[in-house]
Scaffold this motif. Structure first.
Motif, PDB file in Angstrom:
ATOM      1  N   PRO A 275     -28.457  39.768 -24.009  1.00  0.00           N
ATOM      2  CA  PRO A 275     -28.073  40.041 -22.623  1.00  0.00           C
ATOM      3  C   PRO A 275     -27.103  41.219 -22.544  1.00  0.00           C
ATOM      4  O   PRO A 275     -26.324  41.449 -23.468  1.00  0.00           O
ATOM      5  N   PRO A 276     -27.125  41.951 -21.447  1.00  0.00           N
ATOM      6  CA  PRO A 276     -26.297  43.155 -21.336  1.00  0.00           C
ATOM      7  C   PRO A 276     -24.820  42.872 -21.057  1.00  0.00           C
ATOM      8  O   PRO A 276     -24.019  43.781 -21.067  1.00  0.00           O
ATOM      9  N   LYS A 277     -24.458  41.636 -20.841  1.00  0.00           N
ATOM     10  CA  LYS A 277     -23.073  41.279 -20.532  1.00  0.00           C
ATOM     11  C   LYS A 277     -22.645  40.081 -21.363  1.00  0.00           C
ATOM     12  O   LYS A 277     -23.464  39.279 -21.785  1.00  0.00           O
ATOM     13  N   VAL A 278     -21.325  39.940 -21.550  1.00  0.00           N
ATOM     14  CA  VAL A 278     -20.729  38.770 -22.185  1.00  0.00           C
ATOM     15  C   VAL A 278     -19.847  38.111 -21.132  1.00  0.00           C
ATOM     16  O   VAL A 278     -19.065  38.784 -20.462  1.00  0.00           O
ATOM     17  N   SER A 279     -19.977  36.810 -20.976  1.00  0.00           N
ATOM     18  CA  SER A 279     -19.212  36.088 -19.960  1.00  0.00           C
ATOM     19  C   SER A 279     -17.862  35.641 -20.497  1.00  0.00           C
ATOM     20  O   SER A 279     -17.729  35.279 -21.669  1.00  0.00           O
ATOM     21  N   TRP A 280     -16.873  35.648 -19.632  1.00  0.00           N
ATOM     22  CA  TRP A 280     -15.579  35.037 -19.876  1.00  0.00           C
ATOM     23  C   TRP A 280     -15.305  34.173 -18.664  1.00  0.00           C
ATOM     24  O   TRP A 280     -15.397  34.648 -17.527  1.00  0.00           O
ATOM     25  N   THR A 281     -15.012  32.884 -18.884  1.00  0.00           N
ATOM     26  CA  THR A 281     -14.777  31.961 -17.785  1.00  0.00           C
ATOM     27  C   THR A 281     -13.667  30.997 -18.153  1.00  0.00           C
ATOM     28  O   THR A 281     -13.660  30.450 -19.257  1.00  0.00           O
TER      29      THR A 281
ATOM     30  N   PHE B 218     -23.812  31.302 -27.922  1.00  0.00           N
ATOM     31  CA  PHE B 218     -24.572  32.290 -28.673  1.00  0.00           C
ATOM     32  C   PHE B 218     -25.893  32.538 -27.962  1.00  0.00           C
ATOM     33  O   PHE B 218     -26.637  31.599 -27.681  1.00  0.00           O
ATOM     34  N   ALA B 219     -26.192  33.809 -27.661  1.00  0.00           N
ATOM     35  CA  ALA B 219     -27.500  34.182 -27.137  1.00  0.00           C
ATOM     36  C   ALA B 219     -28.494  34.139 -28.289  1.00  0.00           C
ATOM     37  O   ALA B 219     -28.189  34.583 -29.393  1.00  0.00           O
TER      38      ALA B 219
ATOM     39  N   PRO C  55     -31.771  28.377 -14.029  1.00  0.00           N
ATOM     40  CA  PRO C  55     -32.185  29.695 -13.534  1.00  0.00           C
ATOM     41  C   PRO C  55     -31.753  30.856 -14.431  1.00  0.00           C
ATOM     42  O   PRO C  55     -32.339  31.927 -14.377  1.00  0.00           O
ATOM     43  N   PHE C  56     -30.748  30.644 -15.274  1.00  0.00           N
ATOM     44  CA  PHE C  56     -30.285  31.701 -16.182  1.00  0.00           C
ATOM     45  C   PHE C  56     -31.047  31.718 -17.504  1.00  0.00           C
ATOM     46  O   PHE C  56     -30.862  32.617 -18.319  1.00  0.00           O
ATOM     47  N   GLY C  57     -31.874  30.712 -17.765  1.00  0.00           N
ATOM     48  CA  GLY C  57     -32.631  30.657 -19.012  1.00  0.00           C
ATOM     49  C   GLY C  57     -32.616  29.265 -19.616  1.00  0.00           C
ATOM     50  O   GLY C  57     -32.377  28.274 -18.934  1.00  0.00           O
ATOM     51  N   ARG C  58     -32.850  29.219 -20.904  1.00  0.00           N
ATOM     52  CA  ARG C  58     -32.909  27.950 -21.639  1.00  0.00           C
ATOM     53  C   ARG C  58     -31.596  27.735 -22.389  1.00  0.00           C
ATOM     54  O   ARG C  58     -31.060  28.669 -22.981  1.00  0.00           O
TER      55      ARG C  58
ATOM     56  N   LYS D  74     -18.011  22.770 -29.798  1.00  0.00           N
ATOM     57  CA  LYS D  74     -19.296  22.719 -29.120  1.00  0.00           C
ATOM     58  C   LYS D  74     -19.861  24.134 -29.058  1.00  0.00           C
ATOM     59  O   LYS D  74     -19.149  25.091 -28.766  1.00  0.00           O
ATOM     60  N   ILE D  75     -21.138  24.253 -29.348  1.00  0.00           N
ATOM     61  CA  ILE D  75     -21.833  25.535 -29.335  1.00  0.00           C
ATOM     62  C   ILE D  75     -22.937  25.449 -28.297  1.00  0.00           C
ATOM     63  O   ILE D  75     -23.758  24.532 -28.314  1.00  0.00           O
ATOM     64  N   GLU D  76     -22.937  26.419 -27.408  1.00  0.00           N
ATOM     65  CA  GLU D  76     -23.982  26.531 -26.400  1.00  0.00           C
ATOM     66  C   GLU D  76     -24.947  27.615 -26.866  1.00  0.00           C
ATOM     67  O   GLU D  76     -24.544  28.760 -27.070  1.00  0.00           O
ATOM     68  N   LEU D  77     -26.189  27.246 -27.049  1.00  0.00           N
ATOM     69  CA  LEU D  77     -27.230  28.207 -27.406  1.00  0.00           C
ATOM     70  C   LEU D  77     -27.956  28.581 -26.122  1.00  0.00           C
ATOM     71  O   LEU D  77     -28.305  27.712 -25.321  1.00  0.00           O
ATOM     72  N   TRP D  78     -28.159  29.867 -25.922  1.00  0.00           N
ATOM     73  CA  TRP D  78     -28.720  30.350 -24.657  1.00  0.00           C
ATOM     74  C   TRP D  78     -29.809  31.376 -24.913  1.00  0.00           C
ATOM     75  O   TRP D  78     -29.569  32.402 -25.548  1.00  0.00           O
ATOM     76  N   GLN D  79     -30.991  31.088 -24.437  1.00  0.00           N
ATOM     77  CA  GLN D  79     -32.061  32.084 -24.439  1.00  0.00           C
ATOM     78  C   GLN D  79     -32.166  32.586 -23.009  1.00  0.00           C
ATOM     79  O   GLN D  79     -32.626  31.880 -22.105  1.00  0.00           O
ATOM     80  N   PRO D  80     -31.674  33.824 -22.769  1.00  0.00           N
ATOM     81  CA  PRO D  80     -31.678  34.351 -21.399  1.00  0.00           C
ATOM     82  C   PRO D  80     -33.083  34.406 -20.810  1.00  0.00           C
ATOM     83  O   PRO D  80     -34.063  34.608 -21.531  1.00  0.00           O
ATOM     84  N   LYS D  81     -33.138  34.201 -19.515  1.00  0.00           N
ATOM     85  CA  LYS D  81     -34.400  34.298 -18.804  1.00  0.00           C
ATOM     86  C   LYS D  81     -34.866  35.752 -18.823  1.00  0.00           C
ATOM     87  O   LYS D  81     -34.075  36.659 -18.624  1.00  0.00           O
ATOM     88  N   LYS D  82     -36.138  35.950 -19.096  1.00  0.00           N
ATOM     89  CA  LYS D  82     -36.684  37.297 -19.082  1.00  0.00           C
ATOM     90  C   LYS D  82     -36.897  37.725 -17.648  1.00  0.00           C
ATOM     91  O   LYS D  82     -37.379  36.965 -16.831  1.00  0.00           O
ATOM     92  N   ASN D  83     -36.526  38.959 -17.357  1.00  0.00           N
ATOM     93  CA  ASN D  83     -36.680  39.470 -15.992  1.00  0.00           C
ATOM     94  C   ASN D  83     -38.097  39.868 -15.692  1.00  0.00           C
ATOM     95  O   ASN D  83     -38.867  40.266 -16.404  1.00  0.00           O
TER      96      ASN D  83
END
Length: 128
Positions: free
Chosen positions: A52-58, A78-79, A105-108, A119-128
């Motif tokens: 993904p083109p961005k890294v989130s901070w929350t 981790f993407a 809506p953001f992916g898997r 805790k590790i969040e694995l994220w496969q971004p949704k393809k545009n």
């Protein structure tokens, strides 16, 4: 108007304490496939295909249970390029998947924990 200097340009690293840093690094190498370098960490390219083109901070409220069952005060996201392949790899290593969400809506997403309880969040971004 030009942006003024003196601002954050991105995430330069994630650093964690561990009672056994070598064993934890080995776990990340074996389970998630990180290429652990001789200095003890991994350099993850931000321009990898599909990243993904961005890294989130929350910041979450202190009362959140989003990091549960971890008692740590942070979580790592981790993407990933192929959720099915990473889940197959993780489960083959005997790591339980805490939860999956293939409909966001953001992916898997899928969640696991490392040996230190992070805790590790694995994220496969949704393809545009």
């Amino acid at each position: 108007m030009a942006e003024q200097p003196g601002h954050v340009t991105g995430v330069g690293g994630v650093f964690v304490k561990s009672k056994d840093p070598r064993a934890l690094a080995q776990w990340y190498r074996e389970v998630l496939g990180l290429e652990i370098k001789p200095w003890g960490g991994a350099a993850l390219p931000f321009d990898a295909p599909g990243h993904p083109p961005k890294v989130s901070w929350t910041a979450f409220p202190d009362s959140t249970d989003y990091m549960s069952p971890s008692a740590r005060e942070f979580m790592i996201n981790f993407a990933v390029d192929d959720m099915d392949a990473i889940i197959a790899r993780v489960t083959a290593k005997g790591i339980p998947v805490l939860k999956r969400d293939d409909t966001d809506p953001f992916g898997r997403f899928a969640w696991i924990q490392d040996p230190d309880g992070t805790k590790i969040e694995l994220w496969q971004p949704k393809k545009n």
